[in-house]
Design an enzyme around this catalytic site. Structure first.
Site, PDB file in Angstrom:
ATOM      1  N   GLY A  51      -5.168 -36.908  10.586  1.00  0.00           N
ATOM      2  CA  GLY A  51      -6.448 -36.259  10.306  1.00  0.00           C
ATOM      3  C   GLY A  51      -6.258 -34.762  10.188  1.00  0.00           C
ATOM      4  O   GLY A  51      -5.186 -34.289   9.790  1.00  0.00           O
ATOM      5  N   SER A  52      -7.288 -34.015  10.575  1.00  0.00           N
ATOM      6  CA  SER A  52      -7.273 -32.570  10.350  1.00  0.00           C
ATOM      7  C   SER A  52      -6.468 -31.845  11.437  1.00  0.00           C
ATOM      8  O   SER A  52      -6.397 -32.297  12.578  1.00  0.00           O
ATOM      9  CB  SER A  52      -8.707 -32.046  10.340  1.00  0.00           C
ATOM     10  OG  SER A  52      -9.304 -32.254  11.601  1.00  0.00           O
ATOM     11  N   THR A  70      -8.582 -31.130  14.743  1.00  0.00           N
ATOM     12  CA  THR A  70      -8.727 -32.283  15.634  1.00  0.00           C
ATOM     13  C   THR A  70      -7.371 -32.637  16.239  1.00  0.00           C
ATOM     14  O   THR A  70      -7.280 -33.014  17.420  1.00  0.00           O
ATOM     15  CB  THR A  70      -9.346 -33.479  14.872  1.00  0.00           C
ATOM     16  OG1 THR A  70     -10.622 -33.075  14.373  1.00  0.00           O
ATOM     17  CG2 THR A  70      -9.517 -34.687  15.768  1.00  0.00           C
ATOM     18  N   GLU A 116      -0.015 -36.409  12.088  1.00  0.00           N
ATOM     19  CA  GLU A 116       0.064 -36.368  10.621  1.00  0.00           C
ATOM     20  C   GLU A 116      -1.179 -35.619  10.159  1.00  0.00           C
ATOM     21  O   GLU A 116      -2.280 -36.163  10.197  1.00  0.00           O
ATOM     22  CB  GLU A 116       0.133 -37.793  10.084  1.00  0.00           C
ATOM     23  CG  GLU A 116       0.791 -37.871   8.732  1.00  0.00           C
ATOM     24  CD  GLU A 116      -0.173 -37.597   7.615  1.00  0.00           C
ATOM     25  OE1 GLU A 116      -0.391 -36.399   7.307  1.00  0.00           O
ATOM     26  OE2 GLU A 116      -0.695 -38.551   7.063  1.00  0.00           O
ATOM     27  N   CYS A 164      -3.930 -37.050   2.210  1.00  0.00           N
ATOM     28  CA  CYS A 164      -3.186 -36.001   2.916  1.00  0.00           C
ATOM     29  C   CYS A 164      -2.058 -35.472   2.050  1.00  0.00           C
ATOM     30  O   CYS A 164      -1.728 -34.299   2.083  1.00  0.00           O
ATOM     31  CB  CYS A 164      -2.656 -36.526   4.236  1.00  0.00           C
ATOM     32  SG  CYS A 164      -1.875 -38.129   4.096  1.00  0.00           S
TER      33      CYS A 164
HETATM   34  P1  NAP Z   1     -10.961 -35.400  11.712  1.00  0.00           P
HETATM   35  O1  NAP Z   1     -11.949 -34.734  12.586  1.00  0.00           O
HETATM   36  O2  NAP Z   1      -9.571 -34.968  11.813  1.00  0.00           O
HETATM   37  O3  NAP Z   1     -11.057 -36.996  11.985  1.00  0.00           O
HETATM   38  C1  NAP Z   1      -9.966 -37.880  12.018  1.00  0.00           C
HETATM   39  C2  NAP Z   1     -10.137 -38.869  13.161  1.00  0.00           C
HETATM   40  O4  NAP Z   1     -10.209 -38.190  14.406  1.00  0.00           O
HETATM   41  C3  NAP Z   1     -11.409 -39.694  13.071  1.00  0.00           C
HETATM   42  O5  NAP Z   1     -11.178 -40.997  13.580  1.00  0.00           O
HETATM   43  C4  NAP Z   1     -12.331 -38.928  13.996  1.00  0.00           C
HETATM   44  O6  NAP Z   1     -13.415 -39.725  14.432  1.00  0.00           O
HETATM   45  C5  NAP Z   1     -11.398 -38.563  15.115  1.00  0.00           C
HETATM   46  N1  NAP Z   1     -11.835 -37.443  15.947  1.00  0.00           N
HETATM   47  C6  NAP Z   1     -12.663 -36.427  15.622  1.00  0.00           C
HETATM   48  N2  NAP Z   1     -12.798 -35.569  16.663  1.00  0.00           N
HETATM   49  C7  NAP Z   1     -12.018 -36.042  17.669  1.00  0.00           C
HETATM   50  C8  NAP Z   1     -11.722 -35.609  19.002  1.00  0.00           C
HETATM   51  N3  NAP Z   1     -12.240 -34.493  19.504  1.00  0.00           N
HETATM   52  N4  NAP Z   1     -10.871 -36.342  19.739  1.00  0.00           N
HETATM   53  C9  NAP Z   1     -10.313 -37.468  19.245  1.00  0.00           C
HETATM   54  N5  NAP Z   1     -10.569 -37.946  18.004  1.00  0.00           N
HETATM   55  C10 NAP Z   1     -11.412 -37.242  17.219  1.00  0.00           C
HETATM   56  O7  NAP Z   1     -11.377 -35.299  10.200  1.00  0.00           O
HETATM   57  P2  NAP Z   1     -12.848 -35.154   9.547  1.00  0.00           P
HETATM   58  O8  NAP Z   1     -13.743 -34.237  10.283  1.00  0.00           O
HETATM   59  O9  NAP Z   1     -13.355 -36.518   9.335  1.00  0.00           O
HETATM   60  O10 NAP Z   1     -12.423 -34.454   8.177  1.00  0.00           O
HETATM   61  C11 NAP Z   1     -12.274 -33.036   8.123  1.00  0.00           C
HETATM   62  C12 NAP Z   1     -11.076 -32.633   7.327  1.00  0.00           C
HETATM   63  O11 NAP Z   1      -9.894 -33.210   7.876  1.00  0.00           O
HETATM   64  C13 NAP Z   1     -11.040 -33.114   5.899  1.00  0.00           C
HETATM   65  O12 NAP Z   1     -11.816 -32.338   5.062  1.00  0.00           O
HETATM   66  C14 NAP Z   1      -9.564 -33.054   5.594  1.00  0.00           C
HETATM   67  O13 NAP Z   1      -9.169 -31.758   5.233  1.00  0.00           O
HETATM   68  C15 NAP Z   1      -8.926 -33.410   6.894  1.00  0.00           C
HETATM   69  N6  NAP Z   1      -8.481 -34.822   6.922  1.00  0.00           N
HETATM   70  C16 NAP Z   1      -7.184 -35.070   6.735  1.00  0.00           C
HETATM   71  C17 NAP Z   1      -6.731 -36.378   6.737  1.00  0.00           C
HETATM   72  C18 NAP Z   1      -5.292 -36.695   6.518  1.00  0.00           C
HETATM   73  O14 NAP Z   1      -4.949 -37.801   6.119  1.00  0.00           O
HETATM   74  N7  NAP Z   1      -4.388 -35.790   6.802  1.00  0.00           N
HETATM   75  C19 NAP Z   1      -7.617 -37.435   6.928  1.00  0.00           C
HETATM   76  C20 NAP Z   1      -8.962 -37.134   7.161  1.00  0.00           C
HETATM   77  C21 NAP Z   1      -9.371 -35.828   7.156  1.00  0.00           C
HETATM   78  P3  NAP Z   1     -14.850 -39.590  13.685  1.00  0.00           P
HETATM   79  O15 NAP Z   1     -14.586 -39.537  12.215  1.00  0.00           O
HETATM   80  O16 NAP Z   1     -15.554 -40.816  14.100  1.00  0.00           O
HETATM   81  O17 NAP Z   1     -15.459 -38.318  14.198  1.00  0.00           O
END
Ligand code: NAP
Ligand code: MG
Length: 519
Positions: A266-267, A270, A288, A322
């Site tokens: 993810g991001s 996070t 990742e 990603c």
């Molecule tokens: P994110 O916050 O990184 O979410 C990824 C995962 O982490 C989701 O399952 C999310 O759950 C969970 N999460 C969120 N806050 C958390 C915390 N404090 N503790 C533990 N787990 C937590 O991503 P997003 O807000 O959905 O997207 C924001 C940006 O992240 C995107 O615009 C993109 O740039 C990036 N992103 C990157 C990837 C990648 O493959 N590298 C994938 C997704 C997003 P919830 O969704 O239920 O909150």
């Protein structure tokens, strides 16, 4: 080929890798895909072998990004639910039949899951497409790649072994690869089926138990896979799924003291929070965290081969990948030719609902759509020239989260769209003069996930591939993380640890050294 590759003529979907030899969904599932997903389904999470609601009974509505309409719901779990799931996984690891099972039997269970996913391929592809808005052919490509993960790790489970080590006289020293224990997998919304598969495949092959928290925007396929895992015969407590918000369920999971290892995609922000939570318990992590991946086009490149790949690498999955190729660096003598050819292709791209199966679908949610359109507006305001803009289909539902693809030319390498991960269909072009400048530009962001190098000069292929800081480098191709067999992961802000391939089995286990003193 039925995956996204066939449209843009590029390698297959995220993780499916290298082209014609990849399994096509058509081979697996037959030609018919039903895109019907029942309405109003109340999905349950999987804890200790049972389908359960959240302890509070609270639920989250699930909307389809193509029209913004609610069609299902999932449990909204919190720390008490997480505690139950982690304890079940801990007990299954320390006391259950799982820990006594020979490695080859774990492999057989993964292979059974591979077969069940094949039997349910149509259903899973339709569910994934509706839940995330991705075009149905991408949903199918994702199912095909998902199957390869379970097939690969099913076969790998009994092939990971330790060493014997020459030591002092009178001693025999050897190593075992042992599972960590309870692995927490926190999964994003962009490729839920595939990213779950690369986590679960490797973790379960090594004998860990699993608690997975999918993104609340895309939890449905994860729940279905865990149901199929029960059907395949995985013992209760081995494959648990908790759904809910990241800040609640996700945070509780990454901080739980009985979690032995955390893997996250993810991001970066996070990722930092999750590492801080895991650090309190001094547990290991795999991170990742995305990228700003360059493709370098030298003047001697085969441009006909490169062009469709350059386009596909940024529009696949709406750019929400990603490993999206979001920067194209072009050697000056061919800059105009490449820019003009990309302009032509970009202006014809059309976004629309998942079941229309156009070039790209909607963004995952309103926030993501606004993030993408915000980056585009800021770049335009800063005077970066828009070379071309795709369109949103006239019949696309008004409630959907559409962002048309945009091509920017002559981008300032310090601009936000040159440095930051937009995670949408926004491509930036840069001109360079010679190999040194190409490498400097390629390495000029905080990220280092994937890179593409296009040149016919063999010596240059090697030089550039070695000097680009990226976890994967493709020469005369681009695999968007491609290939189940290929180790994948980042340098710098893109994260640490490696997933996929045999190498993931090292991350998902720890070495134990045993020394015998026999005199
Ligand atoms: P994110 O916050 O990184 O979410 C990824 C995962 O982490 C989701 O399952 C999310 O759950 C969970 N999460 C969120 N806050 C958390 C915390 N404090 N503790 C533990 N787990 C937590 O991503 P997003 O807000 O959905 O997207 C924001 C940006 O992240 C995107 O615009 C993109 O740039 C990036 N992103 C990157 C990837 C990648 O493959 N590298 C994938 C997704 C997003 P919830 O969704 O239920 O909150
Ligand atoms: Mg959804």
């Amino acid at each position: 080929m039925l995956d996204s590759a066939s449209r843009a003529g590029a390698p297959a979907g995220h993780g499916t890798g290298a082209g014609p030899e990849s399994i096509t969904t058509g081979q697996i599932m037959g030609s018919h895909l039903s895109t019907t997903v029942a309405e109003g389904l109340a999905f349950m999470q999987i804890v200790d072998g049972r389908k359960v609601d959240s302890l509070s009974g609270e639920r989250i509505d699930v909307a389809c990004p193509s029209d913004g309409k609610v069609f299902a719901s999932i449990p909204a779990s919190g720390s008490a639910d997480v505690d139950t799931a982690v304890k079940a996984a801990h007990t299954a690891f320390s006391e259950g039949p799982w820990s006594r099972m020979p490695a080859f039997e774990r492999g057989r269970l993964l292979t059974r899951l591979f077969n069940l996913i094949g039997e349910h391929g149509d259903e899973l592809a339709a569910l994934e497409s509706r839940d995330t808005g991705k075009p149905v052919r991408q949903g199918k490509a994702d199912v095909a790649a998902t199957m390869r993960y379970y097939e690969f790790y099913g076969g790998a489970a009994d092939k990971m072994h330790g060493d014997t080590i020459p030591f002092l006289n009178g001693y025999t020293a050897l190593t075992l690869r042992e599972p960590h224990g309870v692995v927490a997998g926190i999964i994003p919304w962009n490729y839920p089926l595939q990213i779950l598969a690369r986590v679960a495949g490797a973790a379960l092959a090594m004998g860990n138990t699993l608690v997975v928290k999918p993104a609340e925007d895309a939890s449905l396929s994860t729940i279905r896979i865990a149901e199929l895992a029960l059907e395949a015969g995985f013992p209760a407590g081995v494959f648990n799924v908790i759904t809910g918000y990241g800040a609640e369920a996700g945070a509780a999971l990454s901080a739980h003291p009985l979690v032995d290892y955390v893997t996250f995609t993810g991001s970066p922000l996070t990722g930092t929070r999750i590492q801080q939570a895991a650090a309190v318990n001094n547990r290991g992590v795999t991170m990742e965290l995305g990228g700003k991946s360059p493709q370098i086009v030298f003047a001697d490149a085969d441009l006909d081969a490169a062009l469709p790949v350059l386009v596909n690498a940024i529009i696949q999955n709406g750019g929400q990948t990603c490993s999206a190729g979001s920067r194209v660096l072009i050697e000056k003598p061919v800059y105009e030719a490449v820019a003009t050819a990309l302009e032509e292709r970009f202006s014809k791209l059309v976004a629309g609902p998942h079941d229309a199966d156009l070039d790209l679908g909607p963004m995952i949610n309103r926030k993501q759509m606004e993030r993408v359109t915000g980056y585009v507006a800021a770049a335009e305001e800063a005077g970066i020239p828009v070379l071309a803009r795709g369109s949103v289909h006239a019949d696309a539902p008004a409630g959907g989260y559409y962002a048309p693809p945009v091509l920017f030319g002559s981008v300032d390498p310090q601009a936000a769209i040159a440095q930051e991960e937009v995670f949408g269909p926004v491509l930036s072009l840069f001109a360079f003069d010679g190999e040194e400048e190409a490498i400097r530009l390629a390495n000029s962001t905080e990220y280092g996930l994937v890179a593409g190098v296009w040149t016919r000069d063999g010596a240059r292929q090697h030089r550039v591939a070695k000097r680009v800081r990226a976890g994967q480098v493709f020469v005369n191709g681009y695999g968007a993380g491609g290939g189940i067999e290929l180790p994948f992961g980042g340098f710098k802000k893109s994260g640490h640890g490696r997933e996929k391939g045999f190498e993931a089995l090292f991350d998902m286990s720890a070495t134990k050294t045993i020394v015998f003193n026999h005199g």
